[in-house]
Design an enzyme around this catalytic site. Sequence first.
Site, PDB file in Angstrom:
ATOM      1  N   ARG A 132       5.638 -20.124  -2.587  1.00 60.08           N
ATOM      2  CA  ARG A 132       6.456 -18.902  -2.640  1.00 60.08           C
ATOM      3  C   ARG A 132       7.848 -19.172  -2.093  1.00 60.08           C
ATOM      4  NH1 ARG A 132       7.916 -14.939   1.190  1.00 60.08           N
ATOM      5  NH2 ARG A 132       6.417 -15.578   2.784  1.00 60.08           N
TER       6      ARG A 132
ATOM      7  N   HIS B  88       1.677 -19.839   7.186  1.00 60.89           N
ATOM      8  CA  HIS B  88       2.505 -18.635   7.122  1.00 60.89           C
ATOM      9  C   HIS B  88       2.065 -17.643   6.057  1.00 60.89           C
ATOM     10  CE1 HIS B  88       6.084 -16.203   7.419  1.00 60.89           C
ATOM     11  NE2 HIS B  88       6.437 -16.466   6.161  1.00 60.89           N
TER      12      HIS B  88
ATOM     13  N   HIS C 218       5.185 -22.746   6.741  1.00 63.45           N
ATOM     14  CA  HIS C 218       6.610 -22.438   6.911  1.00 63.45           C
ATOM     15  C   HIS C 218       7.232 -23.543   7.757  1.00 63.45           C
ATOM     16  CE1 HIS C 218      10.258 -20.365   8.113  1.00 63.45           C
ATOM     17  NE2 HIS C 218       9.987 -19.385   7.264  1.00 63.45           N
TER      18      HIS C 218
ATOM     19  N   THR D 158      12.716 -17.186  11.589  1.00 59.12           N
ATOM     20  CA  THR D 158      12.979 -16.874  10.178  1.00 59.12           C
ATOM     21  C   THR D 158      13.851 -17.915   9.466  1.00 59.12           C
ATOM     22  OG1 THR D 158      14.013 -15.292   8.656  1.00 59.12           O
ATOM     23  CG2 THR D 158      14.895 -15.340  10.869  1.00 59.12           C
ATOM     24  N   GLU D 159      13.564 -18.050   8.155  1.00 65.82           N
ATOM     25  CA  GLU D 159      14.381 -18.911   7.298  1.00 65.82           C
ATOM     26  C   GLU D 159      15.830 -18.412   7.264  1.00 65.82           C
ATOM     27  OE1 GLU D 159      12.293 -20.409   3.817  1.00 65.82           O
ATOM     28  OE2 GLU D 159      13.920 -19.636   2.584  1.00 65.82           O
TER      29      GLU D 159
ATOM     30  N   GLY E 226       0.812  -1.213   0.000  1.00 61.82           N
ATOM     31  CA  GLY E 226       0.000   0.000   0.000  1.00 61.82           C
ATOM     32  C   GLY E 226       0.848   1.267   0.000  1.00 61.82           C
TER      33      GLY E 226
ATOM     34  N   LEU F   2       7.026 -17.333  14.220  1.00 64.07           N
ATOM     35  CA  LEU F   2       8.005 -17.667  13.183  1.00 64.07           C
ATOM     36  C   LEU F   2       9.446 -17.566  13.666  1.00 64.07           C
ATOM     37  CD1 LEU F   2       8.219 -18.112   9.981  1.00 64.07           C
ATOM     38  CD2 LEU F   2       9.024 -15.768   9.998  1.00 64.07           C
TER      39      LEU F   2
ATOM     40  N   ARG G 206      10.165 -24.225   0.651  1.00 61.57           N
ATOM     41  CA  ARG G 206       9.443 -24.416   1.919  1.00 61.57           C
ATOM     42  C   ARG G 206       8.485 -25.591   1.892  1.00 61.57           C
ATOM     43  NH1 ARG G 206       8.372 -18.038   3.453  1.00 61.57           N
ATOM     44  NH2 ARG G 206      10.523 -17.700   4.115  1.00 61.57           N
TER      45      ARG G 206
ATOM     46  N   PHE H  83      18.885 -18.170   1.082  1.00 65.05           N
ATOM     47  CA  PHE H  83      17.490 -18.442   1.424  1.00 65.05           C
ATOM     48  C   PHE H  83      17.041 -19.674   0.642  1.00 65.05           C
ATOM     49  CE2 PHE H  83      14.025 -16.023   3.626  1.00 65.05           C
ATOM     50  CZ  PHE H  83      14.821 -15.407   4.573  1.00 65.05           C
TER      51      PHE H  83
ATOM     52  N   GLN I  38       0.839 -21.649   2.190  1.00 66.31           N
ATOM     53  CA  GLN I  38       2.198 -22.029   2.588  1.00 66.31           C
ATOM     54  C   GLN I  38       2.310 -22.333   4.084  1.00 66.31           C
ATOM     55  OE1 GLN I  38       5.850 -19.198   2.403  1.00 66.31           O
ATOM     56  NE2 GLN I  38       6.120 -20.748   0.825  1.00 66.31           N
TER      57      GLN I  38
HETATM   58  C1  LIG Z   1       6.500 -13.344  10.699  1.00 67.66           C
HETATM   59  C2  LIG Z   1       6.622 -13.095   9.198  1.00 67.66           C
HETATM   60  C3  LIG Z   1       7.856 -12.889   8.635  1.00 67.66           C
HETATM   61  C4  LIG Z   1       7.963 -12.661   7.262  1.00 67.66           C
HETATM   62  N1  LIG Z   1       9.198 -12.451   6.719  1.00 67.66           N
HETATM   63  C5  LIG Z   1       9.305 -12.207   5.396  1.00 67.66           C
HETATM   64  C6  LIG Z   1      10.584 -11.939   4.807  1.00 67.66           C
HETATM   65  O1  LIG Z   1      11.607 -11.884   5.483  1.00 67.66           O
HETATM   66  N2  LIG Z   1      10.632 -11.724   3.475  1.00 67.66           N
HETATM   67  C7  LIG Z   1       9.521 -11.754   2.682  1.00 67.66           C
HETATM   68  O2  LIG Z   1       9.637 -11.543   1.476  1.00 67.66           O
HETATM   69  N3  LIG Z   1       8.306 -11.975   3.223  1.00 67.66           N
HETATM   70  C8  LIG Z   1       8.167 -12.190   4.548  1.00 67.66           C
HETATM   71  N4  LIG Z   1       6.928 -12.423   5.092  1.00 67.66           N
HETATM   72  C9  LIG Z   1       5.735 -12.217   4.262  1.00 67.66           C
HETATM   73  C10 LIG Z   1       5.476 -10.713   4.096  1.00 67.66           C
HETATM   74  O3  LIG Z   1       5.812 -10.061   5.298  1.00 67.66           O
HETATM   75  C11 LIG Z   1       4.025 -10.383   3.767  1.00 67.66           C
HETATM   76  O4  LIG Z   1       3.558 -11.220   2.750  1.00 67.66           O
HETATM   77  C12 LIG Z   1       3.931  -8.929   3.300  1.00 67.66           C
HETATM   78  O5  LIG Z   1       4.553  -8.073   4.222  1.00 67.66           O
HETATM   79  C13 LIG Z   1       2.484  -8.511   3.082  1.00 67.66           C
HETATM   80  O6  LIG Z   1       2.481  -7.130   2.815  1.00 67.66           O
HETATM   81  P1  LIG Z   1       1.189  -6.396   2.291  1.00 67.66           P
HETATM   82  O7  LIG Z   1       1.559  -4.973   2.062  1.00 67.66           O
HETATM   83  O8  LIG Z   1       0.590  -7.136   1.174  1.00 67.66           O
HETATM   84  O9  LIG Z   1       0.146  -6.501   3.506  1.00 67.66           O
HETATM   85  P2  LIG Z   1       0.263  -6.106   5.059  1.00 67.66           P
HETATM   86  O10 LIG Z   1       1.593  -5.658   5.461  1.00 67.66           O
HETATM   87  O11 LIG Z   1      -0.364  -7.234   5.783  1.00 67.66           O
HETATM   88  O12 LIG Z   1      -0.678  -4.845   5.157  1.00 67.66           O
HETATM   89  C14 LIG Z   1      -2.083  -4.934   5.064  1.00 67.66           C
HETATM   90  C15 LIG Z   1      -2.665  -3.570   5.290  1.00 67.66           C
HETATM   91  O13 LIG Z   1      -4.054  -3.599   5.002  1.00 67.66           O
HETATM   92  C16 LIG Z   1      -4.763  -2.954   6.036  1.00 67.66           C
HETATM   93  N5  LIG Z   1      -6.117  -3.506   6.069  1.00 67.66           N
HETATM   94  C17 LIG Z   1      -6.493  -4.806   6.046  1.00 67.66           C
HETATM   95  N6  LIG Z   1      -7.821  -4.912   6.070  1.00 67.66           N
HETATM   96  C18 LIG Z   1      -8.313  -3.642   6.102  1.00 67.66           C
HETATM   97  C19 LIG Z   1      -9.619  -3.077   6.153  1.00 67.66           C
HETATM   98  N7  LIG Z   1     -10.728  -3.833   6.175  1.00 67.66           N
HETATM   99  N8  LIG Z   1      -9.731  -1.734   6.188  1.00 67.66           N
HETATM  100  C20 LIG Z   1      -8.641  -0.948   6.178  1.00 67.66           C
HETATM  101  N9  LIG Z   1      -7.381  -1.420   6.145  1.00 67.66           N
HETATM  102  C21 LIG Z   1      -7.234  -2.749   6.093  1.00 67.66           C
HETATM  103  C22 LIG Z   1      -3.940  -3.230   7.275  1.00 67.66           C
HETATM  104  O14 LIG Z   1      -4.233  -2.293   8.286  1.00 67.66           O
HETATM  105  C23 LIG Z   1      -2.537  -3.063   6.724  1.00 67.66           C
HETATM  106  O15 LIG Z   1      -2.193  -1.700   6.684  1.00 67.66           O
HETATM  107  C24 LIG Z   1       6.807 -12.672   6.456  1.00 67.66           C
HETATM  108  C25 LIG Z   1       5.565 -12.899   7.024  1.00 67.66           C
HETATM  109  C26 LIG Z   1       5.468 -13.126   8.387  1.00 67.66           C
HETATM  110  C27 LIG Z   1       4.131 -13.421   8.959  1.00 67.66           C
END
Ligand SMILES: Cc1cc2nc3c(=O)[nH]c(=O)nc-3n(C[C@H](O)[C@H](O)[C@H](O)COP(=O)(O)OP(=O)(O)OC[C@H]3O[C@@H](n4cnc5c(N)ncnc54)[C@H](O)[C@@H]3O)c2cc1C
Length: 568
Positions: free
Chosen positions: A377, A342, A231, A243-244, A15, A241, A275, A113, A229
């Site tokens: 992924r 995950h 993890h 981390t990997e 976003g 988690l 994974r 990774f 997925q």
């Molecule tokens: C513990 C963990 C570690 C990870 N580590 C890695 C990594 O090292 N490398 C990697 O590539 N990926 C990693 N991932 C995956 C990655 O972090 C996520 O897939 C990615 O950050 C998702 O980003 P996004 O912007 O799509 O959504 P998000 O960051 O989830 O943001 C969603 C947004 O939508 C908003 N929102 C949701 N519903 C509504 C609603 N109804 N109204 C208004 N706002 C809403 C939320 O408030 C938030 O601002 C990890 C995931 C986890 C869980």
Amino acid sequence: MPAHDVLIIGAGLAGQRAALAAAQEGASVAIMSKVHPVRSHSVAAAGGINAAINVADDWRSHAYDTVKGSDFLGDQDAIEIMCSEAPHEVMHLEHIGVTFHRNERGELDLRAFGGASMKRTAYVADITGQAILHVLYEQLMKHHETVDRYEEWFTTSLAQDGDGRCCGVVARDVRSGRMETFHAKNVILACGGAGQVYSPTTNALIVTGDGIAQAYRIGAPLMDMEMVQYHPTTLVENGLLITEGARGEGAVLLNSDGERFMEKYAPNKMELASRDVVSRAEQTEILEGRGVGPDGSGIWLDITPVPRKRTLEALREIVNIGKDFAGVDITREPIMIRPGQHYIMGGVKTDVDGRTPIEGLYAAGEVACVSVHGGNRLGANSLLDTLIFGRRAGEHAARRAQGIPMPDVADARLREDVAEIDAILAREKIGSPTRPRRVSEIKQELGATMNQHVAVYRDQAGLQQAREIVARLKEESQHAYVDDRGTVFNQDVLGAIELGYMLDCAEATVLGAIERTESRGAQFRTDYPERNDEQWLKHIDISLNGDGPQVGYSPVTITQWQPEERKY
Ligand SMILES: Cc1cc2nc3c(=O)[nH]c(=O)nc-3n(C[C@H](O)[C@H](O)[C@H](O)COP(=O)(O)OP(=O)(O)OC[C@H]3O[C@@H](n4cnc5c(N)ncnc54)[C@H](O)[C@@H]3O)c2cc1C
């Protein structure tokens, strides 16, 4: 009434990157988030972000690894875009202030990774998501005159005009309970995934599939939803988690015989196979009685082969997690882990510019399925996906806005959403035909069901059971009661709305898993253990038709890599 060229729902990495790109194109932009932007789930991302920036690397190698990781279900045109644009995007992050780790020569350091043929993951210790998210938010502040921020506003529905175009949203101010319609020439969904459909999960409580369900409800198809997925390294106690990056730094997996069992399953890549492969190997060891812990449901992750100094420097967050949540000092002893939910590879179907089949509606990040991850992924490819396709969606939406007038949104959707919330608040504790259930009880049963039947291994009987339970929970959710009947920060009522979104996501996931009678990537059917390219080299698309979901298919885009046997 607020009106914007581009309205972005979600302030995680996808976003915020979309907002910056749209603002730089000159559009009037707004970004809405149900939590403060830097509390978005992206803040939890740990291990890093992939890009072929080493001089000995090539984006085509990254692309091939991604295609192979996806078990050949990923769309190769989208994968080529993501991997070829990755080096520039990572360098851009570094230029705007992300403090990536550097090696002793002063170059950006890269760690190994899973599924990657060479070290290509840039990182900030094990807080990479936090580091990037805060820098992007800082950048957004520079655009405060053109980017409006609706922080702690909860989108309840997408609005459509008479021709079906998306023309805004209805949202509730979490602080006051006030509902409002927002007009927009374009809406970009960047709402993240749906991890809370499962219990346990590594995902935060806010990751409830809102955007996926909202798009689905207005007719957008969902793609690859069966691909969930697990993890390989989540804490046995609570699903947190590890981390990997730990295995990237040299940690190993051991069974109850002290055996490094990955030798049997992936002799070349060992713990750094993709994974799905590692999670299946762990689950097999557990099922065959070689698990560790009191009930044999764990596996040892031994991080002690990594020099202690390096662990304290490059993996410091999981040192804290080990101590705080498992009582283990990972620099001195192994920690008990197992596969845990995950990430979801599926989501709202988009093209490479984030466009969905609904005019005016875009999606990017984990909410979307473009599909760069296909059946599985690769670690550190999600942050990349959010940034590349967030930016592309922002740019495209801003350009589209130039040629069209601001749409007029009728108030019908607003009235319906207000009435729906009033009806939730009015539910009685005796509302259910069987017995009254709390939202949290239904959610817990949903999570446990999905984790039992729609997990690492699946079969027809279990999936059918899951389908029936989800259908019953959908019915029960219509009567679930909430305790808080107020307007100020009423998380209870938002929880009831989120439950509806989660149940829609679960239904699509189960349906896709039943439909795909083969094993590919994260979908392993014990009753159909082989990959079947002849019949199943295609995406499953699920759309809402009338009241129920309908299954369709779309082709996988292949540019240069023909499907082949997948070995690590
Ligand atoms: C513990 C963990 C570690 C990870 N580590 C890695 C990594 O090292 N490398 C990697 O590539 N990926 C990693 N991932 C995956 C990655 O972090 C996520 O897939 C990615 O950050 C998702 O980003 P996004 O912007 O799509 O959504 P998000 O960051 O989830 O943001 C969603 C947004 O939508 C908003 N929102 C949701 N519903 C509504 C609603 N109804 N109204 C208004 N706002 C809403 C939320 O408030 C938030 O601002 C990890 C995931 C986890 C869980």
